[in-house]
Write a protein that holds these residues in place. Sequence first.
Motif: not given
Length: 121
Positions: A22-29, A69-81, A90-92
Amino acid sequence: MHLAYPAVLAVLLFCVGLYGVLARRNAILVLMSVELMLNAVNLNLVAFDVWLRDTLHSGQALTLFTIAIAAAEIGIGLAIVLAVYRNRGTSDIDRLRDTAETDEAEVNESPGKTKKAEAST
């Protein structure tokens, strides 16, 4: 082992992850905070599996499924970011939302530019 100790730890982990989402602005965080929330759920699954003395160990099996499932989610999420960072610089999350709104407004204001761009391609 008392069930209260891992349950309290899981609640604390989940709350820290929820605050991070809820508080972070960076997509990786934000992705890291989602992982904290999933790990809190995994801790609860294993703790309740041990506490209930399940012979099938279904809590642990579900935990392994959640980790996969979390490993697949973080892999796809990092690729999108990374793709968004290469395109936008920017990733803000707030800036990405603002640029998407201005891009749509520019397209709606100048329909002649889009027709010229389509004709040239």
